[in-house]
Scaffold this active site. Structure first.
Site, mmCIF file in Angstrom:
data_model
loop_
_atom_site.group_PDB
_atom_site.id
_atom_site.type_symbol
_atom_site.label_atom_id
_atom_site.label_comp_id
_atom_site.label_asym_id
_atom_site.label_seq_id
_atom_site.Cartn_x
_atom_site.Cartn_y
_atom_site.Cartn_z
ATOM 1 N N ASP A 56 -11.251 -4.623 -7.137
ATOM 2 C CA ASP A 56 -10.530 -4.676 -5.813
ATOM 3 C C ASP A 56 -11.522 -5.346 -4.855
ATOM 4 O OD1 ASP A 56 -8.128 -2.624 -4.887
ATOM 5 O OD2 ASP A 56 -9.127 -3.712 -3.276
ATOM 6 N N ASP B 220 -12.456 -11.108 -5.178
ATOM 7 C CA ASP B 220 -11.245 -11.639 -4.420
ATOM 8 C C ASP B 220 -10.705 -12.511 -5.392
ATOM 9 O OD1 ASP B 220 -9.184 -13.115 -3.218
ATOM 10 O OD2 ASP B 220 -10.609 -13.783 -1.374
ATOM 11 N N VAL B 221 -9.405 -11.861 -6.050
ATOM 12 C CA VAL B 221 -8.809 -12.636 -7.305
ATOM 13 C C VAL B 221 -8.250 -14.096 -6.823
ATOM 14 C CG1 VAL B 221 -8.056 -10.579 -8.344
ATOM 15 C CG2 VAL B 221 -6.469 -11.740 -6.760
ATOM 16 N N TYR C 112 6.252 -14.481 -0.604
ATOM 17 C CA TYR C 112 6.317 -13.500 -1.386
ATOM 18 C C TYR C 112 7.141 -13.781 -2.699
ATOM 19 C CZ TYR C 112 5.812 -8.493 -3.384
ATOM 20 O OH TYR C 112 5.523 -7.721 -4.282
ATOM 21 N N LYS D 214 6.232 -14.666 -6.541
ATOM 22 C CA LYS D 214 6.558 -13.689 -7.693
ATOM 23 C C LYS D 214 7.424 -14.427 -8.614
ATOM 24 C CE LYS D 214 4.532 -10.002 -6.506
ATOM 25 N NZ LYS D 214 3.182 -9.312 -7.171
HETATM 26 P P1 ADP Z 1 0.931 -2.328 -4.035
HETATM 27 O O1 ADP Z 1 0.340 -1.465 -5.036
HETATM 28 O O2 ADP Z 1 2.250 -2.148 -3.824
HETATM 29 O O3 ADP Z 1 0.634 -3.787 -4.420
HETATM 30 P P2 ADP Z 1 -1.201 -1.605 -2.115
HETATM 31 O O4 ADP Z 1 -1.467 -2.325 -0.939
HETATM 32 O O5 ADP Z 1 -1.445 -0.153 -2.078
HETATM 33 O O6 ADP Z 1 0.270 -2.080 -2.544
HETATM 34 O O7 ADP Z 1 -2.228 -2.158 -3.332
HETATM 35 C C1 ADP Z 1 -2.492 -3.615 -3.370
HETATM 36 C C2 ADP Z 1 -4.165 -3.630 -3.881
HETATM 37 O O8 ADP Z 1 -4.671 -4.834 -4.047
HETATM 38 C C3 ADP Z 1 -5.004 -3.098 -2.627
HETATM 39 O O9 ADP Z 1 -6.083 -2.142 -3.240
HETATM 40 C C4 ADP Z 1 -5.792 -4.352 -1.996
HETATM 41 O O10 ADP Z 1 -6.985 -3.996 -1.586
HETATM 42 C C5 ADP Z 1 -5.947 -5.187 -3.581
HETATM 43 N N1 ADP Z 1 -6.015 -6.599 -3.075
HETATM 44 C C6 ADP Z 1 -5.158 -7.359 -2.351
HETATM 45 N N2 ADP Z 1 -5.646 -8.481 -2.490
HETATM 46 C C7 ADP Z 1 -6.727 -8.547 -3.239
HETATM 47 C C8 ADP Z 1 -7.513 -9.714 -3.546
HETATM 48 N N3 ADP Z 1 -7.249 -11.037 -2.989
HETATM 49 N N4 ADP Z 1 -8.380 -9.438 -4.488
HETATM 50 C C9 ADP Z 1 -8.435 -8.063 -5.110
HETATM 51 N N5 ADP Z 1 -7.768 -7.257 -4.499
HETATM 52 C C10 ADP Z 1 -6.741 -7.267 -3.829
#
Ligand code: ADP
Length: 266
Positions: free
Chosen positions: A42, A69-70, A164, A168
């Site tokens: 994450d 950060d992906v 979005y 997707k």
């Molecule tokens: P959902 O499960 O519906 O996608 P959430 O917001 O609860 O919604 O979960 C998304 C997760 O993805 C969060 O923990 C967020 O920190 C993580 N996330 C979002 N963008 C990135 C990124 N660029 N790189 C890594 N993790 C990310």
């Protein structure tokens, strides 16, 4: 092998991006419960660390936390390399990290929002899949699971989620193309298309504790419009996650599995 044995993930290694919360956390938990060691990735380092600690405690599996950060090439490559180094391989990869869309009428929709959402929700999935495939081709085995959305298959529910839905939709096509390309190398690629799931992203500004009556109406309308009559929960994605990760789905590739309470059937 009995059918239930085919679902077991013992001695497998799974990586889940966005594993710190919501759907990703549910996937990570499902992997560990099914017997896999897990890398929780994450960009929120604290969320990843907490999730990893909790899952290791609950399941007794080896669960590591990685910050990445992906949407950044070097981060995506590094998270896979670290997983292989610390857990000894990579059998299952969930490209799941995603962010929400501000939503606007197209005439008002900003290039900044477009770029932000495409970078994580589409480019991030490509970079994650590519990094995972590079490891999996060497072993001629692996399962890649992308988090798409019903918004990758149909238009959005009047919320103006332009970036979005475009991202997707891209994930859906990326999944199909990679599935065809990687099938001869023993790698399966599928996507899961959730509908409205009660996560930070899913509910966003529609969260039930927001008193805005207009937003409450949309929240209720989604419940009413869903045949099963409720919003989804992250745990609703766990079963299909284990199925697609495991040998139970050995003949399944290139498909988009909706988990939507019947939304697309209407
Ligand atoms: P959902 O499960 O519906 O996608 P959430 O917001 O609860 O919604 O979960 C998304 C997760 O993805 C969060 O923990 C967020 O920190 C993580 N996330 C979002 N963008 C990135 C990124 N660029 N790189 C890594 N993790 C990310």
């Amino acid at each position: 092998m009995s059918v239930m044995d085919a679902f077991r993930l013992n001695d497998r290694v799974a990586l889940v991006t966005g594993g710190g919360s919501g759907i990703g956390l549910a996937f990570a938990r499902a992997m560990a419960e099914a017997g896999a060691d897990v890398a929780v990735v994450d960009w929120n380092e604290e969320a990843a660390r907490k999730a990893a600690e909790q899952l290791a405690g609950e399941t007794g599996r080896k669960v590591i936390a990685l910050r990445a950060d992906v949407s950044k090439e070097e981060d995506a490559d590094r998270m896979v390399q670290e997983t292989v180094r610390q857990l000894g391989g990579l059998d299952v990869c969930f490209a799941n990290a995603g962010i929400g869309d501000e939503g606007a009428l197209v005439t008002e929709y900003s290039k900044e929002d477009w770029d932000r959402v495409i970078a994580v929700n589409l480019t991030g999935v490509f970079l994650t899949d590519r990094a995972a495939a590079r490891v999996m081709v060497e072993r001629k085995r692996g399962s890649i699971i992308n988090t798409a959305s019903i918004y990758g298959l149909v238009g959005d529910f009047g919320m103006g989620a332009i970036g979005y839905t475009a991202a997707k939709g891209g994930v859906v096509q990326l999944t199909r193309t990679l599935a065809v390309q990687l099938a001869p190398m023993g790698i399966r690629v599928n996507a899961i298309a959730p509908a409205f799931i009660r996560t930070n992203l899913g509910e966003g500004k529609l969260r039930e504790d927001v008193p805005d009556p207009e937003l409450r109406k949309v929240h209720e309308e989604i419940t009413r419009r869903t045949p099963i009559g409720r919003w989804g929960r992250p745990e609703d994605l766990a079963g299909i996650g284990v199925f697609l990760a495991s040998d139970a789905s050995a003949f399944c590739t290139g498909y988009i599995y909706a988990v939507d309470g019947g939304w697309l059937a209407v």
